[in-house]
Design a protein around this motif. Structure first.
Motif, PDB file in Angstrom:
ATOM      1  N   LYS A 111     -32.211 -12.486  14.828  1.00 57.29           N
ATOM      2  CA  LYS A 111     -30.993 -11.846  14.303  1.00 57.29           C
ATOM      3  C   LYS A 111     -31.226 -11.117  12.987  1.00 57.29           C
ATOM      4  CE  LYS A 111     -27.819 -15.123  16.512  1.00 57.29           C
ATOM      5  NZ  LYS A 111     -26.886 -16.268  16.298  1.00 57.29           N
ATOM      6  N   VAL A 112     -32.169 -11.621  12.163  1.00 58.02           N
ATOM      7  CA  VAL A 112     -32.381 -10.970  10.853  1.00 58.02           C
ATOM      8  C   VAL A 112     -33.365  -9.813  10.949  1.00 58.02           C
ATOM      9  CG1 VAL A 112     -31.828 -13.086   9.603  1.00 58.02           C
ATOM     10  CG2 VAL A 112     -34.220 -12.583  10.141  1.00 58.02           C
ATOM     11  N   GLN A 113     -33.979  -9.589  12.114  1.00 63.93           N
ATOM     12  CA  GLN A 113     -34.862  -8.449  12.354  1.00 63.93           C
ATOM     13  C   GLN A 113     -35.889  -8.279  11.226  1.00 63.93           C
ATOM     14  OE1 GLN A 113     -31.936  -5.291  12.804  1.00 63.93           O
ATOM     15  NE2 GLN A 113     -31.876  -5.602  15.013  1.00 63.93           N
ATOM     16  N   PRO A 114     -36.878  -9.149  11.157  1.00 64.81           N
ATOM     17  CA  PRO A 114     -37.844  -9.119  10.044  1.00 64.81           C
ATOM     18  C   PRO A 114     -38.537  -7.761   9.886  1.00 64.81           C
ATOM     19  CG  PRO A 114     -38.148 -11.083  11.391  1.00 64.81           C
ATOM     20  CD  PRO A 114     -37.200 -10.209  12.126  1.00 64.81           C
ATOM     21  N   SER A 115     -38.779  -7.405   8.631  1.00 64.47           N
ATOM     22  CA  SER A 115     -39.519  -6.175   8.327  1.00 64.47           C
ATOM     23  C   SER A 115     -41.023  -6.377   8.447  1.00 64.47           C
ATOM     24  CB  SER A 115     -39.201  -5.701   6.901  1.00 64.47           C
ATOM     25  OG  SER A 115     -37.891  -5.217   6.797  1.00 64.47           O
ATOM     26  N   LEU A 116     -41.477  -7.642   8.388  1.00 68.24           N
ATOM     27  CA  LEU A 116     -42.910  -7.923   8.406  1.00 68.24           C
ATOM     28  C   LEU A 116     -43.126  -9.353   8.882  1.00 68.24           C
ATOM     29  CD1 LEU A 116     -45.857  -7.088   7.502  1.00 68.24           C
ATOM     30  CD2 LEU A 116     -45.313  -8.126   5.288  1.00 68.24           C
ATOM     31  N   LEU A 117     -44.142  -9.536   9.741  1.00 66.65           N
ATOM     32  CA  LEU A 117     -44.565 -10.881  10.138  1.00 66.65           C
ATOM     33  C   LEU A 117     -45.959 -11.108   9.567  1.00 66.65           C
ATOM     34  CD1 LEU A 117     -44.111 -13.514  11.745  1.00 66.65           C
ATOM     35  CD2 LEU A 117     -45.196 -12.392  13.708  1.00 66.65           C
ATOM     36  N   VAL A 118     -46.097 -12.187   8.781  1.00 67.35           N
ATOM     37  CA  VAL A 118     -47.360 -12.501   8.119  1.00 67.35           C
ATOM     38  C   VAL A 118     -47.978 -13.733   8.759  1.00 67.35           C
ATOM     39  CG1 VAL A 118     -48.460 -13.082   5.924  1.00 67.35           C
ATOM     40  CG2 VAL A 118     -46.448 -11.580   5.947  1.00 67.35           C
ATOM     41  N   ILE A 119     -49.267 -13.666   9.069  1.00 58.51           N
ATOM     42  CA  ILE A 119     -50.007 -14.836   9.527  1.00 58.51           C
ATOM     43  C   ILE A 119     -50.925 -15.231   8.377  1.00 58.51           C
ATOM     44  CG2 ILE A 119     -51.344 -15.862  11.386  1.00 58.51           C
ATOM     45  CD1 ILE A 119     -48.769 -14.445  12.313  1.00 58.51           C
ATOM     46  N   ASP A 120     -50.511 -16.227   7.600  1.00 61.05           N
ATOM     47  CA  ASP A 120     -51.322 -16.686   6.481  1.00 61.05           C
ATOM     48  C   ASP A 120     -52.408 -17.626   7.010  1.00 61.05           C
ATOM     49  OD1 ASP A 120     -52.109 -16.814   3.883  1.00 61.05           O
ATOM     50  OD2 ASP A 120     -50.545 -18.199   3.212  1.00 61.05           O
ATOM     51  N   GLU A 121     -53.568 -17.612   6.367  1.00 59.09           N
ATOM     52  CA  GLU A 121     -54.718 -18.391   6.834  1.00 59.09           C
ATOM     53  C   GLU A 121     -54.978 -18.100   8.315  1.00 59.09           C
ATOM     54  OE1 GLU A 121     -56.271 -19.826   4.529  1.00 59.09           O
ATOM     55  OE2 GLU A 121     -54.815 -20.277   2.972  1.00 59.09           O
ATOM     56  N   ALA A 122     -55.128 -16.804   8.616  1.00 53.33           N
ATOM     57  CA  ALA A 122     -55.164 -16.351  10.015  1.00 53.33           C
ATOM     58  C   ALA A 122     -56.381 -16.854  10.782  1.00 53.33           C
ATOM     59  CB  ALA A 122     -55.117 -14.819  10.059  1.00 53.33           C
ATOM     60  N   HIS A 123     -57.420 -17.310  10.083  1.00 44.87           N
ATOM     61  CA  HIS A 123     -58.576 -17.867  10.793  1.00 44.87           C
ATOM     62  C   HIS A 123     -58.191 -19.090  11.623  1.00 44.87           C
ATOM     63  CE1 HIS A 123     -58.353 -19.980   6.895  1.00 44.87           C
ATOM     64  NE2 HIS A 123     -58.693 -21.028   7.611  1.00 44.87           N
ATOM     65  N   CYS A 124     -57.039 -19.704  11.306  1.00 49.23           N
ATOM     66  CA  CYS A 124     -56.584 -20.870  12.078  1.00 49.23           C
ATOM     67  C   CYS A 124     -56.373 -20.532  13.546  1.00 49.23           C
ATOM     68  CB  CYS A 124     -55.287 -21.429  11.485  1.00 49.23           C
ATOM     69  SG  CYS A 124     -55.472 -22.137   9.835  1.00 49.23           S
ATOM     70  N   ILE A 125     -56.076 -19.260  13.842  1.00 50.64           N
ATOM     71  CA  ILE A 125     -55.909 -18.850  15.234  1.00 50.64           C
ATOM     72  C   ILE A 125     -57.168 -19.169  16.018  1.00 50.64           C
ATOM     73  CG2 ILE A 125     -55.679 -16.833  16.754  1.00 50.64           C
ATOM     74  CD1 ILE A 125     -53.916 -15.582  14.563  1.00 50.64           C
ATOM     75  N   SER A 126     -58.303 -18.810  15.439  1.00 51.12           N
ATOM     76  CA  SER A 126     -59.585 -19.023  16.116  1.00 51.12           C
ATOM     77  C   SER A 126     -60.102 -20.441  15.907  1.00 51.12           C
ATOM     78  CB  SER A 126     -60.610 -18.009  15.590  1.00 51.12           C
ATOM     79  OG  SER A 126     -61.830 -18.124  16.257  1.00 51.12           O
ATOM     80  N   GLN A 127     -59.904 -20.968  14.687  1.00 50.43           N
ATOM     81  CA  GLN A 127     -60.504 -22.262  14.331  1.00 50.43           C
ATOM     82  C   GLN A 127     -59.723 -23.443  14.882  1.00 50.43           C
ATOM     83  OE1 GLN A 127     -61.759 -22.374  10.254  1.00 50.43           O
ATOM     84  NE2 GLN A 127     -61.621 -24.579  10.142  1.00 50.43           N
ATOM     85  N   TRP A 128     -58.386 -23.332  14.900  1.00 54.04           N
ATOM     86  CA  TRP A 128     -57.544 -24.456  15.313  1.00 54.04           C
ATOM     87  C   TRP A 128     -56.827 -24.222  16.637  1.00 54.04           C
ATOM     88  CZ3 TRP A 128     -54.499 -25.713  10.161  1.00 54.04           C
ATOM     89  CH2 TRP A 128     -55.402 -26.243   9.231  1.00 54.04           C
ATOM     90  N   GLY A 129     -56.582 -22.952  16.976  1.00 49.33           N
ATOM     91  CA  GLY A 129     -55.716 -22.648  18.105  1.00 49.33           C
ATOM     92  C   GLY A 129     -56.186 -23.194  19.429  1.00 49.33           C
ATOM     93  N   HIS A 130     -57.493 -23.219  19.637  1.00 52.38           N
ATOM     94  CA  HIS A 130     -58.010 -23.626  20.945  1.00 52.38           C
ATOM     95  C   HIS A 130     -57.886 -25.131  21.176  1.00 52.38           C
ATOM     96  CE1 HIS A 130     -59.733 -19.655  21.698  1.00 52.38           C
ATOM     97  NE2 HIS A 130     -60.100 -19.654  20.427  1.00 52.38           N
ATOM     98  N   GLU A 131     -57.754 -25.895  20.089  1.00 50.13           N
ATOM     99  CA  GLU A 131     -57.707 -27.340  20.239  1.00 50.13           C
ATOM    100  C   GLU A 131     -56.349 -27.906  19.843  1.00 50.13           C
ATOM    101  OE1 GLU A 131     -61.320 -26.280  21.149  1.00 50.13           O
ATOM    102  OE2 GLU A 131     -61.027 -26.193  18.992  1.00 50.13           O
ATOM    103  N   PHE A 132     -56.212 -28.300  18.568  1.00 47.16           N
ATOM    104  CA  PHE A 132     -55.049 -29.117  18.237  1.00 47.16           C
ATOM    105  C   PHE A 132     -53.859 -28.332  17.686  1.00 47.16           C
ATOM    106  CE2 PHE A 132     -57.659 -29.009  14.459  1.00 47.16           C
ATOM    107  CZ  PHE A 132     -56.776 -28.953  13.392  1.00 47.16           C
ATOM    108  N   ARG A 133     -53.981 -26.995  17.578  1.00 53.43           N
ATOM    109  CA  ARG A 133     -52.808 -26.203  17.187  1.00 53.43           C
ATOM    110  C   ARG A 133     -52.625 -25.045  18.174  1.00 53.43           C
ATOM    111  NH1 ARG A 133     -51.623 -26.921  11.556  1.00 53.43           N
ATOM    112  NH2 ARG A 133     -49.706 -25.747  11.915  1.00 53.43           N
TER     113      ARG A 133
END
Length: 492
Positions: A111-133
């Motif tokens: 509803k608030v239509q964000p102007s920007l989406l930020v992925i902080d500590e983006a390495h977590c996508i690769s480092q954590w995403g496949h397992e416990f996140r």
């Protein structure tokens, strides 16, 4: 502006997707905090840790920035309802990837239509995403659901392969890459090989007696962190605490605040502590156990010397540490026998989603992180949709083969990363060059000392010291500090 900040902010304001790799402690947060003041609609920040959100929100409010909020698990139901109802009044909104899976939260953000989406500590996508996140791997769907605003992915640790992972999983649109050298010239590196594992604690005591300065000590084991903290507290005239994911949220917040305010000089911790914690004067980062990958090591040592003054990284290493690391890796994913029993349970009972959750949680061989892994891959395979499980079109053996393949691929990758880490501690070449060789072509000239392979004798090193406040256990100051912290948490 510090190096990289202006470039990132200008690209963000021009509505470009941006991938920024900048050293720890160089002010990455400004790259979205300033745009949040300038952009018409709120900026939404995906942040990996509750402690990180709490620290950043607290500091922003202390500077007078009131239009900031963290939507997290510490909020009671009524608090969350109130915040979500008034979300349009905030300029900066922090959320975890898990809480973004709530339809209530997602609808409010839409509803608030964000102007920007930020992925902080983006390495977590690769480092954590496949397992416990695994919710990190769902972020591209979140991005689509909120109208595909421009993306800003920020990290201090990303090899070229991890950069590709980030871009691919987020499906970034021709991102501008702002890549700066991540080595810090004020850090010096030492690996000390230990003759016997029991010698580590004696070396720690001697080191901290010589250098009673703000220090982080990293462990692979919660029990080792607690035990060592108790021994150091008994042996030294400085305040020592421990921190790991097994503590309650309130205790973790309290310990973090005590360390930030110098009521604790030394913190014995697991990798759960430190990400984004902006304490400028950490003079020593010690690894009691080596981590399982070089990326983790860089993140952890990067927390030293954020004020630009000299800081020291020391890793104590004994060959038996390899067994600790391998056991850690083996426990990160469910075992194949556990998966076979799990699949048999599904096909035999055709259970509801709730019964599947109950089965996993009541199984001693499966941890909470295993639950996320299993449910994510059931969803990816097409068996789990809208919290309903249907295996009627899937052959049991094929499902097991799918899990077997995924686990083999991930374990092979993890063992390769561990071999890289072992090679780093065993090298006789410049440790700075060896550490950063997969991240950048050259390293910066060190401010003072490089590493023990380049002639640096850390025993002659004299860290910048200052008088530290020592708070006795159970003093009235500590009790009052805890009471005041509860008030702060209640108002977040």
């Amino acid at each position: 502006f510090r190096d990289g900040q202006r470039e990132v902010i200008e690209h963000v304001m021009n509505r470009k997707d941006v991938l920024a790799v900048m050293p720890t402690g160089t002010g990455k947060s400004l790259c979205y905090q300033l745009p949040s003041k300038l952009l018409p609609n709120p900026v939404v920040v995906i942040s990996p840790l509750l402690s990180l959100m709490f620290d950043q929100v607290k500091k922003l409010k202390a500077t007078g920035y009131k239009q900031v909020v963290a939507i997290n698990s510490m909020m009671d139901y009524q608090q969350r309802k109130t915040v979500l109802r008034q979300l349009q009044f905030y300029k900066l909104i922090y959320v975890s990837p898990e809480i973004f899976q709530s339809q209530e939260v997602l609808s409010a953000v839409q509803k608030v239509q964000p102007s920007l989406l930020v992925i902080d500590e983006a390495h977590c996508i690769s480092q954590w995403g496949h397992e416990f996140r695994p919710d990190y791997l769902r972020l591209k769907h979140i991005h689509e659901s909120i109208g595909k605003p421009p993306l800003l992915a920020l990290t201090a640790t990303a090899t070229p392969d991890v950069q590709k992972d980030i871009v691919n999983y987020l499906q970034m649109n021709q991102p501008v890459k702002v890549i700066f050298p991540i080595d810090k010239p004020n850090l010096s590196f030492v690996v000390e090989k230990i003759n016997h594992p029991n010698d580590k604690i004696n070396r720690l005591i001697a080191l901290l007696e010589e250098h009673p300065v703000p220090t982080m000590i990293y462990f692979s084991s919660r029990k080792a962190a607690e035990h060592t903290a108790a021994v150091l507290q008994h042996s030294l005239n400085i305040a020592v605490g421990y921190y790991h994911g097994g503590l309650s949220t309130e205790d973790r917040m309290l310990i973090q605040e005590q360390f930030m305010r110098n009521e604790l000089t030394v913190i014995c911790c697991t990798s759960a502590f430190g990400m984004g914690i902006d304490k400028p004067d950490i003079r020593q980062v010690i690894h009691y156990h080596i981590p399982t990958q070089v990326e983790s090591f860089i993140q952890e040592v990067g927390r030293g010397g954020r004020d630009g003054l000299p800081a020291l990284s020391i890793a104590f290493y004994h060959p038996s540490d390899i067994h600790v690391s391998r056991n850690l890796l083996m426990n990160e994913l469910p075992s194949l026998p556990s998966i076979k029993h799990f699949i048999q349970f599904i096909y035999t009972n055709r259970p509801s989603y709730q019964l599947v959750e109950d089965y996993i949680r009541n199984n001693e061989d499966l941890k909470e992180t295993h639950e996320r892994f299993l449910l994510y891959h059931l969803e990816k395979y097409g068996i789990l949709k809208s919290k309903k499980i249907d295996v009627s079109d899937v052959i049991k053996e094929e499902l097991f083969l799918y899990f077997e393949t995924i686990i083999k691929e991930r374990m092979d990758y993890k063992h390769e990363k561990l071999i890289e880490m072992i090679s780093l501690v065993e090298t006789d070449k410049c440790r700075r060059e060896a550490l950063f060789q997969t991240f950048q072509e050259t390293v910066q000239k060190p401010d003072e000392n490089c590493c023990n392979n380049c002639g640096f004798d850390w025993r002659k090193w004299k860290p910048v010291n200052r008088k530290l406040k020592v708070v006795k256990k159970d003093s009235w100051e500590q009790r009052l500090s805890f009471i005041m912290l509860q008030d702060v948490l209640a108002n977040e």
